[in-house]
Design a protein around this motif. Structure first.
Motif, PDB file in Angstrom:
ATOM      1  N   CYS A   5       0.860  -1.183   0.000  1.00 32.02           N
ATOM      2  CA  CYS A   5       0.000   0.000   0.000  1.00 32.02           C
ATOM      3  C   CYS A   5       0.901   1.240   0.000  1.00 32.02           C
ATOM      4  O   CYS A   5       1.687   1.433   0.926  1.00 32.02           O
ATOM      5  CB  CYS A   5      -0.922   0.010   1.216  1.00 32.02           C
ATOM      6  SG  CYS A   5      -1.865   1.549   1.298  1.00 32.02           S
ATOM      7  N   TYR A   7       0.053   4.319   0.361  1.00 36.08           N
ATOM      8  CA  TYR A   7      -0.385   5.308   1.355  1.00 36.08           C
ATOM      9  C   TYR A   7       0.186   4.950   2.732  1.00 36.08           C
ATOM     10  O   TYR A   7       0.622   5.809   3.481  1.00 36.08           O
ATOM     11  CB  TYR A   7      -1.912   5.388   1.405  1.00 36.08           C
ATOM     12  CG  TYR A   7      -2.530   5.571   0.038  1.00 36.08           C
ATOM     13  CD1 TYR A   7      -2.514   6.822  -0.587  1.00 36.08           C
ATOM     14  CD2 TYR A   7      -3.091   4.494  -0.644  1.00 36.08           C
ATOM     15  CE1 TYR A   7      -3.059   6.981  -1.862  1.00 36.08           C
ATOM     16  CE2 TYR A   7      -3.645   4.651  -1.918  1.00 36.08           C
ATOM     17  CZ  TYR A   7      -3.621   5.899  -2.518  1.00 36.08           C
ATOM     18  OH  TYR A   7      -4.149   6.059  -3.773  1.00 36.08           O
ATOM     19  N   CYS A   8       0.134   3.665   3.071  1.00 30.46           N
ATOM     20  CA  CYS A   8       0.656   3.208   4.369  1.00 30.46           C
ATOM     21  C   CYS A   8       2.166   2.944   4.307  1.00 30.46           C
ATOM     22  O   CYS A   8       2.793   2.720   5.337  1.00 30.46           O
ATOM     23  CB  CYS A   8      -0.035   1.917   4.794  1.00 30.46           C
ATOM     24  SG  CYS A   8      -1.800   2.104   4.995  1.00 30.46           S
ATOM     25  N   CYS A  39      -7.378  -1.520   1.151  1.00 25.06           N
ATOM     26  CA  CYS A  39      -6.352  -1.597   2.199  1.00 25.06           C
ATOM     27  C   CYS A  39      -7.055  -1.640   3.554  1.00 25.06           C
ATOM     28  O   CYS A  39      -7.872  -0.759   3.852  1.00 25.06           O
ATOM     29  CB  CYS A  39      -5.409  -0.403   2.120  1.00 25.06           C
ATOM     30  SG  CYS A  39      -4.269  -0.347   3.520  1.00 25.06           S
ATOM     31  N   VAL A  41      -5.936  -0.998   6.384  1.00 27.22           N
ATOM     32  CA  VAL A  41      -5.441   0.013   7.316  1.00 27.22           C
ATOM     33  C   VAL A  41      -5.986   1.402   6.973  1.00 27.22           C
ATOM     34  O   VAL A  41      -6.553   2.091   7.819  1.00 27.22           O
ATOM     35  CB  VAL A  41      -3.885   0.027   7.327  1.00 27.22           C
ATOM     36  CG1 VAL A  41      -3.363   1.035   8.343  1.00 27.22           C
ATOM     37  CG2 VAL A  41      -3.342  -1.365   7.594  1.00 27.22           C
ATOM     38  N   CYS A  42      -5.841   1.826   5.690  1.00 27.44           N
ATOM     39  CA  CYS A  42      -6.195   3.197   5.325  1.00 27.44           C
ATOM     40  C   CYS A  42      -7.455   3.286   4.464  1.00 27.44           C
ATOM     41  O   CYS A  42      -7.876   4.378   4.103  1.00 27.44           O
ATOM     42  CB  CYS A  42      -5.028   3.873   4.615  1.00 27.44           C
ATOM     43  SG  CYS A  42      -4.684   3.177   2.993  1.00 27.44           S
TER      44      CYS A  42
END
Ligand SMILES: [Zn+2]
Length: 200
Positions: A5, A7-8, A39, A41-42
């Motif tokens: 990812c 972004y993460c 994702c 997480v985000c």
């Protein structure tokens, strides 16, 4: 499925939202699968691609996912010559490892590769850049970007009080990539475009 990812900035176990297998058995016998993931997480959307690979004498399996969108940072246009590409890849590796001074140094080295490719035969990057400008390989704007890359390469390379921030390292890396794009990709494409116009 495991995917990186952007972004993460880490590998995540993406939640599969949909899959599509596509291939043309006449033209491309290699089955390909596109996978849309979320994702965990985000919550951002990620698109991955996978090829069917031979895993044994009679068995096949899907390869691990390559990210297709957002485009993987490791993507560097094939037109960029090896001597330049090597530094670009290393600059990216340094940025990912949060080694921002090293990233600035490698971004500067990318320009040395451009100079060498165009055989400016200069010992210093300053002279090499000037020569690139004089011969019209780079214009005034790219020369200015190149000058900043050169100055920050020097800051990164020497033990001084000045530091290269994350934002600066990212900008320098993007300038280096943009210069390479202009010099090796867009210039060549424009020349091919003009050749077609002359033939018409
Ligand atoms: Zn994420």
């Amino acid at each position: 499925m495991i995917i990186e990812c952007p972004y993460c900035e880490s590998k995540v176990d993406g939640e599969v939202k949909g899959e599509h297998e596509s291939y043309d058995p006449r033209e491309d016998p290699g089955p390909f699968k596109a996978v849309l993931l979320k994702c965990p997480v985000c919550n951002n959307a990620l698109l991955g691609g996978s090829d069917l690979e031979q895993t044994g004498p009679t068995s096949h399996g899907w390869s691990s996912l390559t990210r297709l969108w957002p485009q993987q940072e490791s993507h560097i246009p094939w037109e960029i010559p090896a001597i330049v590409r090597k530094s670009l890849v290393e600059a990216r590796t340094c940025f990912k490892a949060r080694a921002y001074s090293a990233c600035a140094v490698m971004s500067g080295r990318t320009l040395e590769g451009v100079c060498r490719h165009h055989s400016t035969n200069s010992n210093s990057l300053a002279h090499g850049l000037k020569k690139l400008q004089d011969t019209g390989i780079i214009d005034d704007r790219l020369y200015q970007w190149g000058e900043e890359l050169r100055k920050h390469r020097n800051i990164g390379a020497h033990a001084t009080e000045e530091n290269i921030s994350k934002d600066d390292a990212k900008d320098l890396l993007d300038f280096a990539l943009a210069i390479c794009d202009y010099v090796f990709v867009l210039n060549a494409r424009f020349n091919r475009f003009m050749e077609r116009k002359i033939k018409d």
